[in-house]
Design a protein around this motif. Structure first.
Motif, PDB file in Angstrom:
ATOM      1  N   GLY A  85       0.800  -1.208   0.000  1.00 53.55           N
ATOM      2  CA  GLY A  85       0.000   0.000   0.000  1.00 53.55           C
ATOM      3  C   GLY A  85       0.835   1.261   0.000  1.00 53.55           C
ATOM      4  O   GLY A  85       2.063   1.221   0.091  1.00 53.55           O
ATOM      5  N   THR A  86       0.124   2.368  -0.105  1.00 50.56           N
ATOM      6  CA  THR A  86       0.744   3.691  -0.079  1.00 50.56           C
ATOM      7  C   THR A  86       0.097   4.505   1.019  1.00 50.56           C
ATOM      8  O   THR A  86      -1.127   4.624   1.069  1.00 50.56           O
ATOM      9  N   MET A  87       0.934   5.059   1.906  1.00 49.61           N
ATOM     10  CA  MET A  87       0.458   5.922   2.986  1.00 49.61           C
ATOM     11  C   MET A  87       0.940   7.339   2.724  1.00 49.61           C
ATOM     12  O   MET A  87       2.097   7.543   2.365  1.00 49.61           O
ATOM     13  N   VAL A  88       0.059   8.300   2.896  1.00 49.99           N
ATOM     14  CA  VAL A  88       0.441   9.708   2.834  1.00 49.99           C
ATOM     15  C   VAL A  88       0.105  10.287   4.194  1.00 49.99           C
ATOM     16  O   VAL A  88      -1.035  10.199   4.662  1.00 49.99           O
ATOM     17  N   PHE A  89       1.129  10.858   4.844  1.00 45.13           N
ATOM     18  CA  PHE A  89       0.975  11.362   6.201  1.00 45.13           C
ATOM     19  C   PHE A  89       0.631  12.849   6.191  1.00 45.13           C
ATOM     20  O   PHE A  89       0.862  13.549   5.208  1.00 45.13           O
ATOM     21  N   VAL A  90       0.091  13.321   7.292  1.00 53.49           N
ATOM     22  CA  VAL A  90      -0.354  14.702   7.411  1.00 53.49           C
ATOM     23  C   VAL A  90       0.796  15.686   7.153  1.00 53.49           C
ATOM     24  O   VAL A  90       0.593  16.726   6.540  1.00 53.49           O
ATOM     25  N   ASN A  91       2.004  15.343   7.559  1.00 50.40           N
ATOM     26  CA  ASN A  91       3.147  16.245   7.391  1.00 50.40           C
ATOM     27  C   ASN A  91       3.706  16.254   5.965  1.00 50.40           C
ATOM     28  O   ASN A  91       4.669  16.951   5.678  1.00 50.40           O
ATOM     29  N   GLY A  92       3.120  15.456   5.063  1.00 46.52           N
ATOM     30  CA  GLY A  92       3.567  15.424   3.670  1.00 46.52           C
ATOM     31  C   GLY A  92       4.475  14.257   3.333  1.00 46.52           C
ATOM     32  O   GLY A  92       4.774  14.029   2.161  1.00 46.52           O
ATOM     33  N   ARG A  94       5.536  10.425   2.546  1.00 51.11           N
ATOM     34  CA  ARG A  94       4.809   9.408   1.769  1.00 51.11           C
ATOM     35  C   ARG A  94       5.577   8.098   1.863  1.00 51.11           C
ATOM     36  O   ARG A  94       6.789   8.066   1.663  1.00 51.11           O
ATOM     37  N   TYR A  95       4.855   7.009   2.138  1.00 50.75           N
ATOM     38  CA  TYR A  95       5.460   5.678   2.214  1.00 50.75           C
ATOM     39  C   TYR A  95       4.774   4.772   1.211  1.00 50.75           C
ATOM     40  O   TYR A  95       3.547   4.767   1.102  1.00 50.75           O
ATOM     41  N   GLN A 111       9.370   8.714   1.216  1.00 44.01           N
ATOM     42  CA  GLN A 111       9.769  10.007   0.658  1.00 44.01           C
ATOM     43  C   GLN A 111       9.353  11.062   1.675  1.00 44.01           C
ATOM     44  O   GLN A 111       8.172  11.186   1.992  1.00 44.01           O
ATOM     45  N   PHE A 112      10.312  11.776   2.208  1.00 48.26           N
ATOM     46  CA  PHE A 112      10.024  12.790   3.221  1.00 48.26           C
ATOM     47  C   PHE A 112       9.604  14.094   2.558  1.00 48.26           C
ATOM     48  O   PHE A 112       9.978  14.373   1.417  1.00 48.26           O
ATOM     49  N   SER A 117      14.820  10.816   1.087  1.00 50.95           N
ATOM     50  CA  SER A 117      14.101   9.548   0.991  1.00 50.95           C
ATOM     51  C   SER A 117      14.934   8.425   1.585  1.00 50.95           C
ATOM     52  O   SER A 117      16.138   8.569   1.795  1.00 50.95           O
ATOM     53  N   TYR A 118      14.268   7.324   1.854  1.00 46.96           N
ATOM     54  CA  TYR A 118      14.921   6.107   2.339  1.00 46.96           C
ATOM     55  C   TYR A 118      14.252   4.936   1.645  1.00 46.96           C
ATOM     56  O   TYR A 118      13.020   4.836   1.627  1.00 46.96           O
ATOM     57  N   GLU A 119      15.056   4.054   1.072  1.00 51.06           N
ATOM     58  CA  GLU A 119      14.524   2.849   0.449  1.00 51.06           C
ATOM     59  C   GLU A 119      15.211   1.650   1.063  1.00 51.06           C
ATOM     60  O   GLU A 119      16.444   1.577   1.094  1.00 51.06           O
TER      61      GLU A 119
END
Length: 160
Positions: A85-92, A94-95, A111-112, A117-119
């Protein structure tokens, strides 16, 4: 037709509990099963779910958008985000990747909001293992400029 099924088919809202990581699907009563199939639920608090349900539980593919702005788009099982899945957090931030019990777990990429980013591997929502952190181009350029200025301003001696 139960009240729950009417809400699902008419687009009316159904109440959700105030405290929940992922808002549970509305339940009519213990002896009445909820809808099965492709549904759209909108809770009174503004949370919205578009996706597949089985007996009133989110199961299969679906997208949940919380009133806060956070979202999850991906696999669900028994009302819990699991699988890919893909999560988008309130602070912008994205995972995208593997999810277990609603948190990043296994292989994924985050992706911060600042562009970094971190993979790699995630364990209980935290980057773990031999992943590849990457700085944003802005951070790289800033570091390069600092290095050039430092060399320019460095004292020069006549004797080695």
């Amino acid at each position: 037709m139960t009240r729950l099924k009417e809400a699902a088919s008419s687009g009316r809202t159904a109440a959700a509990p105030a405290t929940s990581r992922a808002a549970p699907a509305p339940q009519a009563s213990a002896n009445v099963k909820g809808p099965t199939g492709q549904v759209r639920f909108k809770w009174d608090n503004g949370d919205v779910f578009d996706g597949q349900m089985v007996d009133g539980n989110r199961n299969g593919k679906g997208r949940m958008v919380w009133a806060s702005g956070q979202s999850y788009d991906g696999d669900w099982r028994d009302d819990v985000p699991v699988g890919e899945g893909t999560m988008v957090f309130v602070n912008g931030d994205r995972y995208q990747g593997r999810v277990r019990d609603g948190i990043p777990e296994g292989r994924g990429k985050k992706q911060f909001a600042n562009g970094d980013s971190y993979e790699g591997q995630f364990n209980n929502g935290i980057a773990d293992g031999d992943g590849v952190p990457r700085a944003s181009w802005t951070a790289v350029a800033s570091g390069l400029i600092d290095a050039i200025v430092g060399l320019w301003l460095a004292p020069v001696s006549e004797h080695p």
